[in-house]
Design a protein around this motif. Sequence first.
Motif, PDB file in Angstrom:
ATOM      1  N   GLU A  29     -50.526  33.187  39.459  1.00 31.31           N
ATOM      2  CA  GLU A  29     -49.092  33.307  39.730  1.00 31.31           C
ATOM      3  C   GLU A  29     -48.338  32.118  39.132  1.00 31.31           C
ATOM      4  O   GLU A  29     -47.260  32.258  38.557  1.00 31.31           O
ATOM      5  CB  GLU A  29     -48.897  33.341  41.257  1.00 31.31           C
ATOM      6  N   GLY A  30     -48.920  30.938  39.229  1.00 37.51           N
ATOM      7  CA  GLY A  30     -48.279  29.725  38.716  1.00 37.51           C
ATOM      8  C   GLY A  30     -48.590  29.443  37.259  1.00 37.51           C
ATOM      9  O   GLY A  30     -48.130  28.448  36.712  1.00 37.51           O
ATOM     10  N   GLY A  31     -49.409  30.283  36.623  1.00 32.07           N
ATOM     11  CA  GLY A  31     -49.696  30.100  35.201  1.00 32.07           C
ATOM     12  C   GLY A  31     -50.770  29.064  34.916  1.00 32.07           C
ATOM     13  O   GLY A  31     -51.059  28.770  33.761  1.00 32.07           O
ATOM     14  N   LEU A  32     -51.375  28.489  35.965  1.00 36.87           N
ATOM     15  CA  LEU A  32     -52.434  27.501  35.722  1.00 36.87           C
ATOM     16  C   LEU A  32     -53.700  28.180  35.218  1.00 36.87           C
ATOM     17  O   LEU A  32     -54.508  27.573  34.516  1.00 36.87           O
ATOM     18  CB  LEU A  32     -52.762  26.722  37.002  1.00 36.87           C
ATOM     19  N   VAL A  50     -55.657  34.326  42.313  1.00 31.99           N
ATOM     20  CA  VAL A  50     -54.412  35.090  42.218  1.00 31.99           C
ATOM     21  C   VAL A  50     -53.219  34.140  42.327  1.00 31.99           C
ATOM     22  O   VAL A  50     -52.264  34.221  41.544  1.00 31.99           O
ATOM     23  CB  VAL A  50     -54.375  36.193  43.303  1.00 31.99           C
ATOM     24  N   SER A  51     -53.288  33.200  43.258  1.00 32.52           N
ATOM     25  CA  SER A  51     -52.197  32.221  43.405  1.00 32.52           C
ATOM     26  C   SER A  51     -52.071  31.343  42.172  1.00 32.52           C
ATOM     27  O   SER A  51     -50.965  31.063  41.711  1.00 32.52           O
ATOM     28  CB  SER A  51     -52.454  31.305  44.605  1.00 32.52           C
ATOM     29  N   LEU A  52     -53.204  30.892  41.673  1.00 32.72           N
ATOM     30  CA  LEU A  52     -53.171  29.996  40.510  1.00 32.72           C
ATOM     31  C   LEU A  52     -52.672  30.740  39.273  1.00 32.72           C
ATOM     32  O   LEU A  52     -51.996  30.165  38.418  1.00 32.72           O
ATOM     33  CB  LEU A  52     -54.563  29.398  40.269  1.00 32.72           C
TER      34      LEU A  52
END
Lengths: 272, 272
Positions: free
Chosen positions: A65-68, A61-63
């Motif tokens: 969020e950053g588009g990675l 989910v975090s990754l």
Amino acid sequence: MNPPPAAPASIRPRERRQRVQAAETGTAILKALGSLGGRASLTLIASHIGESPAKVHRYLVSLMEGGLVNQDTSTQQYFLGLETLLLGLAAMRQADPIRMAEASLIRLREELEVTCFVAVMGNKGPTIVRFEEPGLPVTVNVRVGSVLPILWSATGRALLAALNDREVSAIAQAELRAATPAQRALLDADEPIEVLRQAVRYAGCASVRDTNLPGISAVAAPLYDYTGRPRAVLTALGASGGFDPSPDGVVGQAVRREAQAISQLLGYTADS
Amino acid sequence: MNPPPAAPASIRPRERRQRVQAAETGTAILKALGSLGGRASLTLIASHIGESPAKVHRYLVSLMEGGLVNQDTSTQQYFLGLETLLLGLAAMRQADPIRMAEASLIRLREELEVTCFVAVMGNKGPTIVRFEEPGLPVTVNVRVGSVLPILWSATGRALLAALNDREVSAIAQAELRAATPAQRALLDADEPIEVLRQAVRYAGCASVRDTNLPGISAVAAPLYDYTGRPRAVLTALGASGGFDPSPDGVVGQAVRREAQAISQLLGYTADS
């Protein structure tokens, strides 16, 4: 909007470790996705790195969020996203063969006490762009900017073998037409360029003794990048009396090994 | 080797948030390095994302551990490393124009109720590989695998304008030789291919009315990837009676907008 209370001093080191661990877990998830071909299900990623799917999901989910990372809405699979592609492009701009060869040049200079350099294909031919020479009283010198012949230098031959390219072939043909009878006699009578190319490919490096400069021997190997293209050549050279340019000599082995190491740093893999 | 004591239940949600934040901070650092050209000093990275150098340093140590970042020993600068390059390559394999065009095809089908497709350059010419059609009683049909002409279809013309390539030019020349007088009259008398190419480039898309199939109009725009190469073409088509293929019509604007959006997803930037 008060700031959160400061953690007790005794907790801080652990918190610090955790945060570092978290960045490493994020990295591990990205690399798992990469080694799974760029796309995988949550359960596969989790089992690949030995973490629980619940934990991996929070990271994803975090990754995302950053588009990675992105998620495919139809299959629910996760895949490496546009921001990872853009980071990769920035990393490629940093994967410069000259910079990546630096440590190898220094190792060759220090361990074998040979003069060594990196050359790239310039508009006139293979051109020396960076060199190192040992701290001996007498050394063989090279000059940055020097253009080397394709057919008579080890550097040129390494490029000829690696780069099946019109420009290189044109220079080689012109050199062949201008060759002295003695030079011409060094090459195959029927297929001078193709036989040379195959021999260098078979040996994994190009070796010359006195063909470009009398009294000078050299051994050279190409440096490939992540696309499988040769980007530069790594060459070691010395006075023919004390320098063995054969592929399996000490210098030949070292040049081939260092060229492979640099190519790996440039992202080269056998299937590039 | 006892497991660490479990955190009190009241702390867990915060810890969870922190871990997610940590992955996001790691992402922010990577993206900062990317937008700073792939290489920067600690202070520049820290000021770029508004964090303390001490905190950023801890993250960089973790990212270096995973090979995503390296440090240049001579300048102390950090740069995106080999693992980031390899992740980028994996992301590029995922940046497939057909997959990336899917959402656009569905938007065109639903918002404009037009038939639309993606074509790629196959060995016989532009080839339809994916399409969507609106749920209307009567629609114009296309077939996956169909090869379209370069000079007479909007799809072919979009490719012709985008791809200055021997194969495309050869097909265009062959079509020109085989053209009927009526077809030939549609093109410039002196420079039929070059004038067509320039017109499509100027408009940002190719529009045809009845030139490929009587009664059918279409508008098409190329999809570019991160190398700046056209990878595919996005095309919308309909019966000429109710379909305006002009570049500034509703469909033309939508096709150009969606083609730009897909190209962005493929990593295309103006300087690609």
